[in-house]
Motif scaffolding. Structure first.
Motif, PDB file in Angstrom:
ATOM      1  N   THR A 174       8.595   7.245  -8.755  1.00 58.46           N
ATOM      2  CA  THR A 174       9.126   7.721  -7.480  1.00 58.46           C
ATOM      3  C   THR A 174      10.464   8.426  -7.691  1.00 58.46           C
ATOM      4  O   THR A 174      10.704   9.521  -7.169  1.00 58.46           O
ATOM      5  N   VAL A 191       8.127   2.632  -0.037  1.00 59.30           N
ATOM      6  CA  VAL A 191       8.319   1.564   0.940  1.00 59.30           C
ATOM      7  C   VAL A 191       7.799   0.282   0.306  1.00 59.30           C
ATOM      8  O   VAL A 191       6.631   0.211  -0.104  1.00 59.30           O
ATOM      9  N   ILE A 249      -1.464   2.048   8.337  1.00 56.23           N
ATOM     10  CA  ILE A 249      -0.774   3.310   8.068  1.00 56.23           C
ATOM     11  C   ILE A 249      -1.543   4.479   8.662  1.00 56.23           C
ATOM     12  O   ILE A 249      -0.965   5.368   9.304  1.00 56.23           O
ATOM     13  N   ILE A 293       4.779   9.265  -0.204  1.00 59.48           N
ATOM     14  CA  ILE A 293       5.273   7.915   0.076  1.00 59.48           C
ATOM     15  C   ILE A 293       4.442   6.933  -0.739  1.00 59.48           C
ATOM     16  O   ILE A 293       3.216   6.866  -0.569  1.00 59.48           O
ATOM     17  N   ASN A 294       5.101   6.217  -1.625  1.00 58.86           N
ATOM     18  CA  ASN A 294       4.449   5.229  -2.467  1.00 58.86           C
ATOM     19  C   ASN A 294       4.691   3.831  -1.914  1.00 58.86           C
ATOM     20  O   ASN A 294       5.771   3.544  -1.389  1.00 58.86           O
ATOM     21  N   ILE A 295       3.703   2.976  -2.047  1.00 60.70           N
ATOM     22  CA  ILE A 295       3.844   1.602  -1.571  1.00 60.70           C
ATOM     23  C   ILE A 295       4.205   0.691  -2.745  1.00 60.70           C
ATOM     24  O   ILE A 295       3.488   0.616  -3.742  1.00 60.70           O
ATOM     25  N   THR A 346       7.634   2.313   8.870  1.00 58.22           N
ATOM     26  CA  THR A 346       8.599   2.859   7.923  1.00 58.22           C
ATOM     27  C   THR A 346       7.986   3.955   7.075  1.00 58.22           C
ATOM     28  O   THR A 346       8.655   4.933   6.715  1.00 58.22           O
ATOM     29  N   VAL A 347       6.709   3.818   6.756  1.00 55.20           N
ATOM     30  CA  VAL A 347       6.006   4.885   6.037  1.00 55.20           C
ATOM     31  C   VAL A 347       6.033   6.166   6.865  1.00 55.20           C
ATOM     32  O   VAL A 347       6.334   7.254   6.344  1.00 55.20           O
ATOM     33  N   ALA A 379       4.026  -0.028   8.225  1.00 55.25           N
ATOM     34  CA  ALA A 379       3.487   1.312   8.474  1.00 55.25           C
ATOM     35  C   ALA A 379       4.479   2.180   9.234  1.00 55.25           C
ATOM     36  O   ALA A 379       4.563   3.395   8.999  1.00 55.25           O
ATOM     37  N   VAL A 408      -4.197   9.067   3.150  1.00 55.22           N
ATOM     38  CA  VAL A 408      -3.827   7.677   2.882  1.00 55.22           C
ATOM     39  C   VAL A 408      -4.872   7.085   1.939  1.00 55.22           C
ATOM     40  O   VAL A 408      -6.046   6.972   2.295  1.00 55.22           O
ATOM     41  N   ASN A 424      -1.281   4.079  -1.299  1.00 51.68           N
ATOM     42  CA  ASN A 424      -1.373   2.712  -0.810  1.00 51.68           C
ATOM     43  C   ASN A 424      -2.440   1.878  -1.512  1.00 51.68           C
ATOM     44  O   ASN A 424      -2.325   0.656  -1.570  1.00 51.68           O
ATOM     45  N   VAL A 464       0.092   9.212   0.984  1.00 52.40           N
ATOM     46  CA  VAL A 464       0.570   7.829   0.942  1.00 52.40           C
ATOM     47  C   VAL A 464      -0.248   7.095  -0.109  1.00 52.40           C
ATOM     48  O   VAL A 464      -1.457   6.908   0.046  1.00 52.40           O
TER      49      VAL A 464
END
Length: 258
Positions: free
Chosen positions: A175, A192, A26, A147-149, A232-233, A230, A15, A93, A91
């Motif tokens: 993405t 997300v 997260i 997973i990108n924020i 949903t991540v 978090a 992360v 973030n 992730v």
């Protein structure tokens, strides 16, 4: 041939900016599911080490400026050495040098390209470095989760943060295009997108009346918390999302319905 799917407690998760605010939420969400977590930090050493110390068997704090590919490569090497296996899940973030303060933002007539470039370095260069450094290990495992924020400001730019929103829009494009390239290797790439979160360091400068107005406009009557986003991540990394890639899921209590 079907690619393998790893349970959350089999994953090594990195992360970025994972020591504070949304990143810490997260990191904790993955740790609560038994995953091993690399808590990346740049300036928040004490917070990163404190969080890792709460999970001595499953967490490690490693410093790296995500904009520097050499530092990123070294972080991945340290993570693999520490856990004995490469990172499977990343992730993206980290938020570089930005605060959500509408009164202090640069307006369209004065914003400079340097301000835009600064956000692109954090939101595009950083994730690009992270994903590319993770690819060898993911491809060897025929499994990977990215997973990108993002932000709901794509759909609802209630405050025109030109630099932040443009950089996150570019990350959304990345993405979707990376999902096409990496899918055959068993790697999914999703985003997300939250709204203004209550409360992180980045949103600490936001006036209370702004939070109240956002809450009043949502079906749930509340501002989204870092912990809710978090969750949903973690979903996107879980086996339940194994057939999902190239998607952007908005988590903002229903403020934006698109």
């Amino acid at each position: 041939m079907t690619n393998p799917v790893l349970a959350l407690n089999e994953q090594i998760v990195l992360v970025t900016g994972g020591a504070r605010g949304l990143g810490a939420a997260i990191s904790r969400a993955f740790l609560s599911q038994g995953a091993k977590v690399v808590i990346n930090y740049y300036q928040s050493k004490d917070l990163a080490q404190q969080l890792a110390g709460e999970y001595p068997d499953n967490a490690v704090a490693i410093k790296a400026d995500i904009r520097d590919r050499a530092q990123v490569d070294e972080m991945f090497a340290q993570a693999a050495q520490h856990f004995g296996t490469p990172v499977t899940t990343v992730v993206n973030n980290a938020l570089v040098d930005f605060a959500f303060n509408g009164d202090a933002r640069s307006h369209a007539d004065v914003i400079s390209y340097e301000e835009l470039a600064a956000q692109f370095s954090g939101s595009i260069q950083g994730p690009l470095n992270i994903i590319q450094a993770a690819l060898p290990g993911m491809k060897d495992a025929s499994f990977g989760r990215v997973i990108n924020i993002g932000t709901n400001l794509f759909q609802n730019p209630v405050v025109p943060y030109h630099d932040y929103t443009a950089s996150k829009a570019a990350l959304l494009s990345l993405t979707r295009t990376f999902a096409g390239d990496l899918g055959p290797a068993g790697i999914t790439v999703n985003m997300v997108s939250g709204g203004l979160l209550r409360t992180t360091d980045a949103s600490a400068a936001t006036p209370e009346e702004v939070f109240d107005a956002i809450a009043a406009g949502t079906p749930l009557g509340a501002v989204t918390t870092p912990e809710q986003l978090a969750d949903t991540v973690v979903f996107f990394a879980s086996p339940w999302a194994r057939g999902v890639t190239g998607q952007n899921l908005i988590v903002d209590g229903g403020l934006v319905r698109d």
